[in-house]
Motif scaffolding. Structure first.
Motif, short mmCIF file in Angstrom:
data_model
loop_
_atom_site.label_atom_id
_atom_site.label_comp_id
_atom_site.label_asym_id
_atom_site.label_seq_id
_atom_site.Cartn_x
_atom_site.Cartn_y
_atom_site.Cartn_z
N ILE A 25 0.91 -1.35 0.00
CA ILE A 25 -0.16 -0.04 -0.19
C ILE A 25 0.86 1.12 -0.03
CG2 ILE A 25 -1.59 1.41 1.46
CD1 ILE A 25 -2.96 -1.44 2.28
N ILE A 26 2.14 1.21 0.89
CA ILE A 26 2.88 2.42 0.91
C ILE A 26 3.66 2.57 -0.58
CG2 ILE A 26 4.86 3.10 1.68
CD1 ILE A 26 4.19 1.89 4.46
N VAL A 27 3.95 1.48 -1.24
CA VAL A 27 4.70 1.50 -2.46
C VAL A 27 3.66 2.22 -3.50
CG1 VAL A 27 5.48 0.14 -4.33
CG2 VAL A 27 6.36 -0.04 -2.17
N LEU A 28 2.48 1.68 -3.59
CA LEU A 28 1.43 2.33 -4.49
C LEU A 28 0.89 3.75 -4.06
CD1 LEU A 28 -0.99 -0.76 -4.81
CD2 LEU A 28 0.72 -0.22 -6.39
N TYR A 29 1.05 4.12 -2.89
CA TYR A 29 0.88 5.42 -2.64
C TYR A 29 1.80 6.39 -3.11
CZ TYR A 29 0.33 9.73 -0.06
OH TYR A 29 0.07 10.92 0.59
N TYR A 30 3.00 6.09 -2.84
CA TYR A 30 4.10 6.85 -3.37
C TYR A 30 4.17 6.82 -4.91
CZ TYR A 30 5.86 8.16 1.11
OH TYR A 30 6.11 8.43 2.62
N ALA A 31 3.88 5.75 -5.46
CA ALA A 31 3.91 5.57 -6.99
C ALA A 31 2.95 6.58 -7.83
CB ALA A 31 3.83 4.20 -7.44
N PHE A 32 1.59 6.71 -6.90
CA PHE A 32 0.63 7.30 -7.68
C PHE A 32 0.32 8.88 -7.09
CE2 PHE A 32 -0.49 3.11 -8.90
CZ PHE A 32 -0.78 3.22 -10.04
N THR A 33 1.27 9.41 -6.21
CA THR A 33 1.16 10.73 -5.80
C THR A 33 2.56 11.41 -5.89
OG1 THR A 33 1.94 10.01 -3.72
CG2 THR A 33 -0.48 10.01 -3.80
N ASN A 34 2.61 12.78 -6.09
CA ASN A 34 3.87 13.59 -5.98
C ASN A 34 4.03 13.82 -4.66
OD1 ASN A 34 1.81 15.65 -5.31
ND2 ASN A 34 1.77 16.76 -7.20
N GLY A 35 4.84 14.92 -4.66
CA GLY A 35 5.49 15.14 -2.91
C GLY A 35 4.52 15.84 -2.20
N ASN A 36 3.51 16.30 -2.84
CA ASN A 36 2.32 17.03 -2.05
C ASN A 36 1.45 16.14 -1.73
OD1 ASN A 36 4.03 19.60 -2.45
ND2 ASN A 36 2.93 19.98 -4.10
N GLY A 37 1.39 14.88 -2.14
CA GLY A 37 0.23 13.85 -1.85
C GLY A 37 -0.65 14.03 -3.08
N GLN A 38 -0.52 14.81 -3.90
CA GLN A 38 -1.66 14.77 -4.91
C GLN A 38 -1.68 13.79 -6.10
OE1 GLN A 38 -0.49 18.82 -6.34
NE2 GLN A 38 -1.93 19.85 -4.86
N THR A 40 -1.03 11.57 -9.29
CA THR A 40 -0.40 11.95 -10.58
C THR A 40 0.13 10.81 -11.02
OG1 THR A 40 1.37 13.36 -11.52
CG2 THR A 40 1.96 12.27 -9.41
N PHE A 41 0.35 10.81 -12.44
CA PHE A 41 0.97 9.53 -13.15
C PHE A 41 2.29 10.11 -13.69
CE2 PHE A 41 -3.40 8.28 -13.66
CZ PHE A 41 -3.37 7.17 -13.32
N GLU A 42 2.68 11.26 -13.19
CA GLU A 42 4.14 11.88 -13.57
C GLU A 42 5.22 10.98 -13.17
OE1 GLU A 42 6.14 14.47 -15.74
OE2 GLU A 42 4.08 14.57 -15.52
N ASN A 43 5.29 10.13 -12.17
CA ASN A 43 6.22 9.26 -11.93
C ASN A 43 6.52 8.04 -12.73
OD1 ASN A 43 6.57 10.44 -9.38
ND2 ASN A 43 5.17 9.13 -8.28
N PHE A 44 5.37 7.70 -13.43
CA PHE A 44 5.38 6.84 -14.37
C PHE A 44 5.87 7.36 -15.74
CE2 PHE A 44 2.39 4.96 -11.62
CZ PHE A 44 3.03 3.54 -11.49
N LEU A 45 5.50 8.62 -16.03
CA LEU A 45 6.03 9.00 -17.46
C LEU A 45 7.34 9.38 -17.25
CD1 LEU A 45 3.00 11.72 -18.04
CD2 LEU A 45 3.49 9.66 -18.93
N ASP A 46 7.85 9.78 -15.95
CA ASP A 46 9.35 10.07 -15.84
C ASP A 46 10.12 8.74 -16.01
OD1 ASP A 46 8.98 12.74 -15.53
OD2 ASP A 46 8.95 12.69 -13.14
N PHE A 47 9.64 7.64 -15.54
CA PHE A 47 10.24 6.25 -15.67
C PHE A 47 10.31 5.71 -17.21
CE2 PHE A 47 9.80 1.55 -16.40
CZ PHE A 47 11.10 1.42 -15.45
#
Length: 70
Positions: A25-38, A40-47
């Motif tokens: 759950i923690i990994v999924l939370y950090y995967a789908f949120t930005n630094g502000n907790g909003q 986002t899919f930006e992490n996957f796009l960056d990957f």
């Protein structure tokens, strides 16, 4: 002394929640949120945009295939 199956499942359930479910759950939370907790899919796009992460993924897959082949 006779142990019913339900009592033996309690430690297993606690272990699974603490060491499998909660970290997932923690990994999924950090995967789908930005630094502000909003959300986002930006992490996957960056990957997928970064060549170094592709190289790391490829290397990991090669190691997996090598280990399975042993």
């Amino acid at each position: 002394m006779k142990f019913p199956g339900r009592k033996l499942a309690i430690p297993y359930g606690i272990f699974m929640i603490l060491f499998v479910v909660l970290p997932l759950i923690i990994v999924l939370y950090y995967a789908f949120t930005n630094g502000n907790g909003q959300p986002t899919f930006e992490n996957f796009l960056d990957f997928f945009r970064n060549k170094k992460t592709w190289a790391t993924l490829f290397y990991s897959l090669v190691v997996i295939v090598w280990l399975v082949d042993m």
